[in-house]
Design a protein around this motif. Sequence first.
Motif, PDB file in Angstrom:
ATOM      1  N   TRP A 190       3.300 -36.736 -34.848  1.00  0.00           N
ATOM      2  CA  TRP A 190       4.269 -37.223 -35.529  1.00  0.00           C
ATOM      3  C   TRP A 190       5.880 -36.294 -35.720  1.00  0.00           C
ATOM      4  CZ3 TRP A 190       6.253 -41.029 -35.801  1.00  0.00           C
ATOM      5  CH2 TRP A 190       7.797 -41.459 -37.129  1.00  0.00           C
ATOM      6  N   THR A 191       5.825 -34.895 -35.964  1.00  0.00           N
ATOM      7  CA  THR A 191       7.307 -34.905 -35.644  1.00  0.00           C
ATOM      8  C   THR A 191       7.397 -33.913 -34.199  1.00  0.00           C
ATOM      9  OG1 THR A 191       5.945 -32.660 -37.421  1.00  0.00           O
ATOM     10  CG2 THR A 191       8.134 -32.181 -36.925  1.00  0.00           C
ATOM     11  N   LEU A 192       6.381 -34.134 -33.306  1.00  0.00           N
ATOM     12  CA  LEU A 192       6.924 -34.235 -31.776  1.00  0.00           C
ATOM     13  C   LEU A 192       7.557 -34.923 -31.479  1.00  0.00           C
ATOM     14  CD1 LEU A 192       3.869 -32.143 -31.083  1.00  0.00           C
ATOM     15  CD2 LEU A 192       6.545 -31.559 -31.112  1.00  0.00           C
ATOM     16  N   ARG A 193       7.180 -36.549 -31.601  1.00  0.00           N
ATOM     17  CA  ARG A 193       7.507 -37.454 -31.187  1.00  0.00           C
ATOM     18  C   ARG A 193       8.734 -38.008 -32.232  1.00  0.00           C
ATOM     19  NH1 ARG A 193       3.072 -41.857 -33.324  1.00  0.00           N
ATOM     20  NH2 ARG A 193       1.810 -41.179 -31.359  1.00  0.00           N
ATOM     21  N   ARG A 194       9.466 -37.214 -33.437  1.00  0.00           N
ATOM     22  CA  ARG A 194      10.778 -37.480 -33.318  1.00  0.00           C
ATOM     23  C   ARG A 194      11.464 -36.107 -32.457  1.00  0.00           C
ATOM     24  NH1 ARG A 194      11.086 -36.051 -39.951  1.00  0.00           N
ATOM     25  NH2 ARG A 194      13.537 -36.542 -39.384  1.00  0.00           N
ATOM     26  N   VAL A 195      10.904 -35.014 -32.523  1.00  0.00           N
ATOM     27  CA  VAL A 195      11.988 -34.063 -31.761  1.00  0.00           C
ATOM     28  C   VAL A 195      11.683 -34.860 -30.369  1.00  0.00           C
ATOM     29  CG1 VAL A 195      11.818 -31.267 -30.355  1.00  0.00           C
ATOM     30  CG2 VAL A 195      10.883 -31.838 -33.048  1.00  0.00           C
ATOM     31  N   LEU A 196      11.193 -35.283 -29.158  1.00  0.00           N
ATOM     32  CA  LEU A 196      11.060 -36.374 -28.612  1.00  0.00           C
ATOM     33  C   LEU A 196      11.750 -37.118 -28.477  1.00  0.00           C
ATOM     34  CD1 LEU A 196      10.061 -35.938 -25.295  1.00  0.00           C
ATOM     35  CD2 LEU A 196       8.567 -37.567 -26.203  1.00  0.00           C
ATOM     36  N   ASN A 197      12.085 -37.562 -29.231  1.00  0.00           N
ATOM     37  CA  ASN A 197      13.238 -38.861 -29.485  1.00  0.00           C
ATOM     38  C   ASN A 197      14.120 -38.226 -29.622  1.00  0.00           C
ATOM     39  OD1 ASN A 197      13.952 -41.384 -30.114  1.00  0.00           O
ATOM     40  ND2 ASN A 197      13.653 -41.312 -32.090  1.00  0.00           N
ATOM     41  N   TYR A 198      14.700 -37.316 -30.816  1.00  0.00           N
ATOM     42  CA  TYR A 198      16.253 -36.489 -30.308  1.00  0.00           C
ATOM     43  C   TYR A 198      17.190 -36.091 -29.042  1.00  0.00           C
ATOM     44  CZ  TYR A 198      19.823 -33.406 -32.162  1.00  0.00           C
ATOM     45  OH  TYR A 198      20.508 -32.956 -32.222  1.00  0.00           O
ATOM     46  N   VAL A 199      15.811 -35.273 -28.678  1.00  0.00           N
ATOM     47  CA  VAL A 199      16.072 -34.686 -26.858  1.00  0.00           C
ATOM     48  C   VAL A 199      16.206 -35.921 -26.196  1.00  0.00           C
ATOM     49  CG1 VAL A 199      15.365 -33.358 -25.284  1.00  0.00           C
ATOM     50  CG2 VAL A 199      14.355 -33.213 -27.499  1.00  0.00           C
ATOM     51  N   VAL A 200      16.103 -37.039 -25.737  1.00  0.00           N
ATOM     52  CA  VAL A 200      16.301 -38.279 -25.111  1.00  0.00           C
ATOM     53  C   VAL A 200      17.126 -38.459 -26.001  1.00  0.00           C
ATOM     54  CG1 VAL A 200      15.098 -40.362 -24.414  1.00  0.00           C
ATOM     55  CG2 VAL A 200      13.428 -38.512 -24.568  1.00  0.00           C
ATOM     56  N   GLU A 201      17.509 -38.807 -26.842  1.00  0.00           N
ATOM     57  CA  GLU A 201      19.155 -39.006 -26.976  1.00  0.00           C
ATOM     58  C   GLU A 201      19.830 -38.715 -26.912  1.00  0.00           C
ATOM     59  OE1 GLU A 201      18.926 -40.501 -31.366  1.00  0.00           O
ATOM     60  OE2 GLU A 201      17.342 -42.021 -30.608  1.00  0.00           O
ATOM     61  N   LEU A 202      19.644 -37.758 -27.085  1.00  0.00           N
ATOM     62  CA  LEU A 202      21.309 -36.793 -26.737  1.00  0.00           C
ATOM     63  C   LEU A 202      21.370 -36.760 -25.246  1.00  0.00           C
ATOM     64  CD1 LEU A 202      20.677 -33.344 -29.012  1.00  0.00           C
ATOM     65  CD2 LEU A 202      22.310 -35.601 -29.158  1.00  0.00           C
ATOM     66  N   ALA A 203      19.838 -36.562 -24.112  1.00  0.00           N
ATOM     67  CA  ALA A 203      20.427 -36.244 -23.371  1.00  0.00           C
ATOM     68  C   ALA A 203      20.908 -38.061 -22.106  1.00  0.00           C
ATOM     69  CB  ALA A 203      18.395 -36.197 -22.664  1.00  0.00           C
ATOM     70  N   GLU A 204      20.349 -38.474 -23.293  1.00  0.00           N
ATOM     71  CA  GLU A 204      20.800 -40.068 -22.093  1.00  0.00           C
ATOM     72  C   GLU A 204      22.808 -40.590 -22.462  1.00  0.00           C
ATOM     73  OE1 GLU A 204      17.555 -43.474 -23.855  1.00  0.00           O
ATOM     74  OE2 GLU A 204      19.084 -42.661 -25.051  1.00  0.00           O
ATOM     75  N   TYR A 205      23.129 -39.288 -23.199  1.00  0.00           N
ATOM     76  CA  TYR A 205      24.620 -39.402 -23.221  1.00  0.00           C
ATOM     77  C   TYR A 205      25.001 -37.933 -22.280  1.00  0.00           C
ATOM     78  CZ  TYR A 205      23.691 -43.512 -26.436  1.00  0.00           C
ATOM     79  OH  TYR A 205      23.799 -44.177 -27.430  1.00  0.00           O
ATOM     80  N   ASP A 206      23.933 -37.360 -21.876  1.00  0.00           N
ATOM     81  CA  ASP A 206      24.374 -36.033 -21.014  1.00  0.00           C
ATOM     82  C   ASP A 206      25.690 -36.118 -19.941  1.00  0.00           C
ATOM     83  OD1 ASP A 206      23.809 -32.962 -21.671  1.00  0.00           O
ATOM     84  OD2 ASP A 206      24.363 -33.427 -19.108  1.00  0.00           O
ATOM     85  N   LEU A 207      26.892 -35.466 -19.645  1.00  0.00           N
ATOM     86  CA  LEU A 207      27.342 -35.664 -18.774  1.00  0.00           C
ATOM     87  C   LEU A 207      27.160 -35.804 -17.522  1.00  0.00           C
ATOM     88  CD1 LEU A 207      30.573 -33.371 -20.327  1.00  0.00           C
ATOM     89  CD2 LEU A 207      30.274 -35.791 -20.080  1.00  0.00           C
ATOM     90  N   ASN A 208      26.008 -35.004 -16.785  1.00  0.00           N
ATOM     91  CA  ASN A 208      24.977 -34.290 -16.190  1.00  0.00           C
ATOM     92  C   ASN A 208      24.394 -36.171 -15.690  1.00  0.00           C
ATOM     93  OD1 ASN A 208      23.271 -33.039 -13.738  1.00  0.00           O
ATOM     94  ND2 ASN A 208      24.510 -32.231 -13.620  1.00  0.00           N
ATOM     95  N   TYR A 209      24.319 -36.379 -14.420  1.00  0.00           N
ATOM     96  CA  TYR A 209      23.408 -37.403 -13.920  1.00  0.00           C
ATOM     97  C   TYR A 209      22.384 -37.381 -13.984  1.00  0.00           C
ATOM     98  CZ  TYR A 209      23.420 -36.300  -9.504  1.00  0.00           C
ATOM     99  OH  TYR A 209      23.840 -35.685  -8.529  1.00  0.00           O
ATOM    100  N   ASP A 210      21.486 -36.203 -13.996  1.00  0.00           N
ATOM    101  CA  ASP A 210      20.262 -35.407 -13.068  1.00  0.00           C
ATOM    102  C   ASP A 210      19.754 -35.690 -15.142  1.00  0.00           C
ATOM    103  OD1 ASP A 210      20.770 -33.739 -11.229  1.00  0.00           O
ATOM    104  OD2 ASP A 210      20.359 -35.275 -10.629  1.00  0.00           O
TER     105      ASP A 210
END
Length: 1040
Positions: A515-535
């Motif tokens: 459960w903790t790792l799911r929250r970490v992955l969800n948080y990282v994915v949300e940050l990455a979706e708005y990153d300046l780099n398209y990769d």
Amino acid sequence: MFPQFGATAESLSKASTLVFRIGTDAHLYDDPEDVNIAPLLDSKFDSEKCEALKRLLALIAQGFDVSNFFPQVVKNVASQSLEVKKLVYLYLLHYAEKRPNEALLSINCFQKDLGDPNPLVRAWALRAMAGIRLHVIAPLVLVAVGKCARDPSVYVRKCAANALPKLHDLRLEEHTSAIEEIVGLLLNDNSPGVVGAAASAFASICPNNFSLVGRNYKRLCEILPDVEEWGQIILVGILLRNDDVKILLQCTSPLLWSNNSAVVLEAASVHWIMASMEDVKEIVKPLMFLLRSSHASRYVVLCNIQVFAKAMPSLFVPHYEDFFICSSDSYQIKALKLEILCSIATDSSILFILKEFQDYIKDPDRRFAADTVAAIGQCAQRLPKMANACLEWLLTLIRHEFLSSEIGTLVGEEGVLIQAIMSIKSIVKLDPPNYEKVIIQLVRSLDTIKVPAARAMIIWMVGEYCTLGEIIPRMLSTVLKYLAWCFASEALETKLQILNTTAKVLLCIKKDDIWTLRRVLNYVVELAEYDLNYDIRDRSRFVKKLFSSNLESQQNQEEENSESLNRDLSYVLAQCMFGGQTKTVTVSSEPVNNRFYLPGSLSQIVLHAAPGYEPLPKPCSLPYDDLDQHDEGDSDEEDDPGSSGSLDEEGASDYGSEHSFTGSSDVSHSDETVSGNEVNNNADPLIQISDTGNVGENEHGVTHFDRADFGDLMSTRALESWLDEQPGLSKEGTMEQRRPHRSSARITIGNIRNRVKTKCYMLLDPANGNGLKVNYSFSSETSSISSRLVCLEVFFENCSLEPMSDIVLMDEDSGKGSESTDHTSPTAESPLNIHTDIPTLVSMEEISSLEPGQTEKRTLQVHFHHHLLPLKLALFCNGKKLPVKLRPDIGYFVKALPISIEDFRDKESRLRGMFEYVRSCTFTDHIAELSKGNNASTKDNFLVICESLALKMLSNANLSLVSVDMPVASNLDDASGLCLRFSGEILSNSMPCLITMTIEGKCSDPLSVSIKVNCEETVFGLNFLNRVVNFLVEQSPIQS
């Protein structure tokens, strides 16, 4: 009353200097434009024609275009004078291609000279005819070549062989068979000089017509050692493609000790390809001896040794010390030596090699330091017993404060850290369960390591070994929370690895932390979706879609949906992409087919099939097991005779590109796979244990010789041990061995510099300067403006009864009114103007007034365009312009280089062969000094001789006295064995120039002095040697 008569002594001195130049051609280079050449060419006297032709050739040598004299020169081709005829032919050879139509006027004379009784005239005529590139006269040239190919003179036949490629370049298809017939005739010649030239013609005209070689194969092999050096290289390449192996090996064995490094490498390639396993060992010591040659030759030799060492490491295992790095090595040579050391390292030598590597890490060249760290990882993979020691040292390097702190401002340190992490990662792959603590230590260093590539590799290791042991799984949640917290500030490659690692851990983690790792992955994915780099954005969308079921809110349905997740297609796909673990490195049973190119070829250096490269059969000197493994899959193709002639890189038989294994690879590609070269380096058949008898000696050597002393060790002990077994010594080396050994003692001459009196030259005598006398002497000071500027001291003396004003010395082409220091720079139209950014003459301070009898001193900084040509200057005095010539002294084109005797010998050992020039002369200055006074027995004869020689050298050249070796013998009147060493550095390029003087003879008699100059600049070294000989022969003015 008549001040002009005061210059009588100086005028006589100047006249005596001109007398000494009589009988030489030095005057031709002074002012060639001052003499009208055209009337001399039309003179009826041969001496005047010779003078005109010599001046034309001197102008050609200086880069001037004198083709406008072509018609007048051509008509002199019928002269009966051999000297005139020779000079005319030299001129015609230079301009025949530019003026071919006018050269046709002399064809009849050429044909007539082909029947001259003098062989030199016949050869000159043939060379001139072959130099006229016209299809009209090609049949005549072919007939002349065929006639000269049967000439009784060896020189004429050699000229005929050299003329064949010129004739072939005209593309005369109808005469191809006739040209090849002449080539076969010359290959059958009994003279080695003719055979060498004929081999060159064969290689350029008909390289595949082996029928011309087959009938003379045995005789060509027997004559091979007597052929000139460059002809040997071509002839060996021709004979290498024939069948008789034994006789070729026997005839190329003496070539392994040739003075020409290219010949040695060519002979080594023959033995490598054709010799048996026992005989191939003969190439090792000659190749190691070549490592003392120039940097360019050393690089080529090391490229070939690298190939040999990878195929048969046992050949070079006893000589691993010879591949230790020298401070003067270039980066390319250092990199090759590192690769060779990794290939030949054994259990008995690895400790000494690693100790040497520790010094290399401190090298100022951080790129080389990074390569050294990569080499440590390679050694650990090849020798698993040393993996722990290498790993411990690499961890210590990472913990070093120099690397762990903020290193963004330190150039090159990032590469060292990255290579250290990569080496540790490759060692961990060997046996991951035993290196759990290493991974933990790297994870703990994430807070201090700031280099993005290094952080990315450590994060990759977290995901790769997330299930390893007991400690790593328990610390995953904490580590991933830390990575999620600093995700926004990470670099591109680090962000990608955080996404991959989080997804990988989520698939492998236990239910307690899911459960903790799911929250970490969800948080990282949300940050990455708005990153300046398209990769980053693309990767986040990919992970989110792949783990969509895991990212949904499942607080109440976690137990019910656990079984359905396993059946979900996206989960299965995620398991295939992120759930696997890289396999442990193992030695492949079928190693990658390492193809080799022909040793000594250009293809071997550039690592691809160069144009014109022809592959040969596989080397029989390779281990038979290795050959079977390399060629197991291609045996059917090699049986096809048509496939061996392909020049395509992919189908070049067994000779292919040999890839480097120490270069940096991309992190994202190297994470999941292991390169084939790394697998092949661990192959057991390529590891041969060296004799244990040498281990004690090597260990002793490493203990007592540090890196600074290693160069001297290699240039004395190892070199002498090789020469003891050398099959054929050079003539000079043989004579040195026959000489009786003399003991010597090193002495010191105190305050020798204070007693040096520089030589003074006259720039302007009072008779020509209206009472103004100008002398100059060269200074030992170095210019602060440019290294190409020579410093002089100029003395202005007013010998008249009237005061003088506005005295200044400047470049002849500049105007007097300019005040800038750049106004004396040479004009752009000057053919000798090479360095336009350097002024010809740095402007001097003007002398406003000079009273009668007064002397003023000024310091000049001059840029001579050549060390033999005078510089034209203009001297302004009382508003009048006086042209003067400033003559250079090559002795002051160097600056003193104070070095120790050990450094002198080390530099001297690197400048052997073609960089060494020797002449002898007679020295008599000491006789007058020894004869002074009645009580001559109180004088030390050796010391007087040493002082006389040292003062003579230091008074005429800007050198540093390195050492004086005095012979220790019972006969105190025998100065034989006395040795003085001087060192200097060329101003223009900072290359060392070393002078060694050896004395022979009795103290009271004229001494025979042998002068040896070691210098990489050939032209400068020869001219400097001639200058030294000239002033040693001159009688000192004080003693005359």
